[in-house]
Design a protein around this motif. Structure first.
Motif, PDB file in Angstrom:
ATOM      1  N   ASP A  10       0.823  -1.214   0.000  1.00  0.00           N
ATOM      2  CA  ASP A  10       0.000   0.000   0.000  1.00  0.00           C
ATOM      3  C   ASP A  10       0.862   1.271   0.000  1.00  0.00           C
ATOM      4  O   ASP A  10       0.690   2.163   0.837  1.00  0.00           O
ATOM      5  CB  ASP A  10      -0.933  -0.013   1.219  1.00  0.00           C
ATOM      6  CG  ASP A  10      -2.067   1.009   1.098  1.00  0.00           C
ATOM      7  OD1 ASP A  10      -2.414   1.386  -0.038  1.00  0.00           O
ATOM      8  OD2 ASP A  10      -2.577   1.460   2.153  1.00  0.00           O
ATOM      9  N   ILE A  11       1.765   1.349  -0.962  1.00  0.00           N
ATOM     10  CA  ILE A  11       2.716   2.459  -1.035  1.00  0.00           C
ATOM     11  C   ILE A  11       2.089   3.683  -1.703  1.00  0.00           C
ATOM     12  O   ILE A  11       1.598   3.618  -2.835  1.00  0.00           O
ATOM     13  CB  ILE A  11       3.987   2.054  -1.810  1.00  0.00           C
ATOM     14  CG1 ILE A  11       4.765   0.991  -1.036  1.00  0.00           C
ATOM     15  CG2 ILE A  11       4.870   3.265  -2.083  1.00  0.00           C
ATOM     16  CD1 ILE A  11       5.358   1.469   0.275  1.00  0.00           C
ATOM     17  N   HIS A  12       2.126   4.795  -0.981  1.00  0.00           N
ATOM     18  CA  HIS A  12       1.735   6.096  -1.511  1.00  0.00           C
ATOM     19  C   HIS A  12       2.984   6.983  -1.463  1.00  0.00           C
ATOM     20  O   HIS A  12       3.554   7.184  -0.389  1.00  0.00           O
ATOM     21  CB  HIS A  12       0.618   6.725  -0.678  1.00  0.00           C
ATOM     22  CG  HIS A  12      -0.685   5.994  -0.764  1.00  0.00           C
ATOM     23  ND1 HIS A  12      -1.733   6.422  -1.557  1.00  0.00           N
ATOM     24  CD2 HIS A  12      -1.099   4.852  -0.164  1.00  0.00           C
ATOM     25  CE1 HIS A  12      -2.749   5.574  -1.436  1.00  0.00           C
ATOM     26  NE2 HIS A  12      -2.392   4.616  -0.602  1.00  0.00           N
ATOM     27  N   THR A  13       3.408   7.481  -2.629  1.00  0.00           N
ATOM     28  CA  THR A  13       4.595   8.332  -2.680  1.00  0.00           C
ATOM     29  C   THR A  13       4.280   9.611  -3.435  1.00  0.00           C
ATOM     30  O   THR A  13       3.776   9.573  -4.561  1.00  0.00           O
ATOM     31  CB  THR A  13       5.777   7.615  -3.376  1.00  0.00           C
ATOM     32  OG1 THR A  13       6.079   6.408  -2.670  1.00  0.00           O
ATOM     33  CG2 THR A  13       7.012   8.501  -3.389  1.00  0.00           C
ATOM     34  N   ASN A  14       4.578  10.731  -2.818  1.00  0.00           N
ATOM     35  CA  ASN A  14       4.417  12.043  -3.444  1.00  0.00           C
ATOM     36  C   ASN A  14       5.766  12.560  -3.926  1.00  0.00           C
ATOM     37  O   ASN A  14       6.810  12.257  -3.336  1.00  0.00           O
ATOM     38  CB  ASN A  14       3.843  13.051  -2.446  1.00  0.00           C
ATOM     39  CG  ASN A  14       2.384  12.787  -2.109  1.00  0.00           C
ATOM     40  OD1 ASN A  14       1.901  11.667  -2.261  1.00  0.00           O
ATOM     41  ND2 ASN A  14       1.693  13.801  -1.645  1.00  0.00           N
ATOM     42  N   VAL A  15       5.735  13.350  -4.992  1.00  0.00           N
ATOM     43  CA  VAL A  15       6.939  14.052  -5.448  1.00  0.00           C
ATOM     44  C   VAL A  15       6.616  15.544  -5.505  1.00  0.00           C
ATOM     45  O   VAL A  15       5.466  15.942  -5.694  1.00  0.00           O
ATOM     46  CB  VAL A  15       7.417  13.560  -6.833  1.00  0.00           C
ATOM     47  CG1 VAL A  15       7.765  12.085  -6.796  1.00  0.00           C
ATOM     48  CG2 VAL A  15       6.369  13.823  -7.901  1.00  0.00           C
ATOM     49  N   THR A  16       7.659  16.350  -5.326  1.00  0.00           N
ATOM     50  CA  THR A  16       7.492  17.798  -5.351  1.00  0.00           C
ATOM     51  C   THR A  16       7.906  18.341  -6.709  1.00  0.00           C
ATOM     52  O   THR A  16       9.013  18.059  -7.187  1.00  0.00           O
ATOM     53  CB  THR A  16       8.337  18.467  -4.248  1.00  0.00           C
ATOM     54  OG1 THR A  16       7.966  17.908  -2.979  1.00  0.00           O
ATOM     55  CG2 THR A  16       8.111  19.964  -4.220  1.00  0.00           C
ATOM     56  N   THR A  17       7.042  19.079  -7.352  1.00  0.00           N
ATOM     57  CA  THR A  17       7.320  19.636  -8.673  1.00  0.00           C
ATOM     58  C   THR A  17       8.231  20.855  -8.556  1.00  0.00           C
ATOM     59  O   THR A  17       8.510  21.347  -7.458  1.00  0.00           O
ATOM     60  CB  THR A  17       6.006  20.041  -9.377  1.00  0.00           C
ATOM     61  OG1 THR A  17       5.371  21.073  -8.606  1.00  0.00           O
ATOM     62  CG2 THR A  17       5.073  18.850  -9.497  1.00  0.00           C
TER      63      THR A  17
END
Length: 254
Positions: A10-17
């Motif tokens: 259940d991996i949720h990963t955000n990246v910063t633009t």
């Protein structure tokens, strides 16, 4: 029951633009990788392929979910500590090698991956026959350039060296991040063949991102399709053998 060599739950990963926005790329991704798997990974731009690799390697920390290595939780483990059992080859041949060192010096450095490095005798001569044998396995003349500075190698030879350095200590997980994309077709196919041979010979566990559907079908025992940050298809060996190019192209249609 044997534990997976790597498991993502259940991996949720955000990246910063570039403008500072946080965007969720991986959206509840689940994946079990077993020892000896050679997995080809495909998906459209933005599907989450590189983010998946960055999350596995520890370059990005997931916002939620867990990652385990042989049953041990490594979710918060640093990229440096993960390098003891995870190795990666990038798309850019300039990454992963030291340009002002020779080929053999780079290979010697790779023997210390994941270890503390001390000022000790280099032992280049003792390792030279082994390094030469490894270089010959790449089938591109690298064995004749062992004393050449890496900056003077061709792109194909430099990428072959990056691959050798990544696999020299037989990592538990090998991440091949479009490692042939920057090469011409002939050099690319040569490196892919050498890659497959070494993975099979050393029974390595590997994931390989590719944009070439033919290569996705040809190599590996398993094929993953990523879409919108999730695994939408996971073809095991027997299923994969029955696939055709048209089957894969259907995933790229809106």
């Amino acid at each position: 029951m044997t534990k997976p060599i790597l498991e993502l739950n259940d991996i949720h990963t955000n990246v910063t633009t570039a403008d500072g926005q946080s965007i969720e790329i991986l959206k509840g991704l689940n994946l079990k990788i077993n020892s000896g798997d050679f997995i080809t990974v495909i998906g459209t731009n933005g599907a989450g392929k590189s983010t998946l690799f960055n999350t596995i390697a520890g370059t990005l920390k997931p916002n939620s979910g867990s990652i385990s290595h042989l049953g041990n939780d490594i979710t918060k483990l640093s990229e440096e500590k993960r390098s003891k059992f995870i190795a990666r080859v990038f798309q850019d041949p300039k990454l992963g090698t030291a340009p002002r060192m020779t080929v053999v010096e780079n290979m010697l450095l790779a023997t210390k991956r994941g270890e503390h490095r001390f000022l000790i005798p280099r032992k280049l001569k003792q390792n030279l026959p082994y390094f030469e044998e490894l270089a010959k396995s790449m089938n591109n003349g690298l064995e004749n350039r062992l004393t050449t500075f890496v900056s003077n190698l061709s792109g194909g030879q430099r990428q072959a060296l990056s691959f050798l350095m990544a696999t020299l200590k037989r990592p538990d997980i090998l991440l091949l991040d479009e490692h042939t994309a920057a090469l011409d077709p002939h050099t690319s196919q040569n490196l892919l063949a050498a890659t497959d041979e070494r993975i099979q010979k050393d029974n390595l566990t590997a994931l390989m991102i590719t944009h070439h559907m033919e290569d996705a079908l040809k190599y590996g025992n398993r094929l993953l399709v990523l879409k919108s940050g999730q695994v939408v298809a996971d073809y095991k060996e027997e299923e994969k053998k029955k696939l055709h190019l048209e089957d894969l192209y259907n995933f790229f249609e809106d």
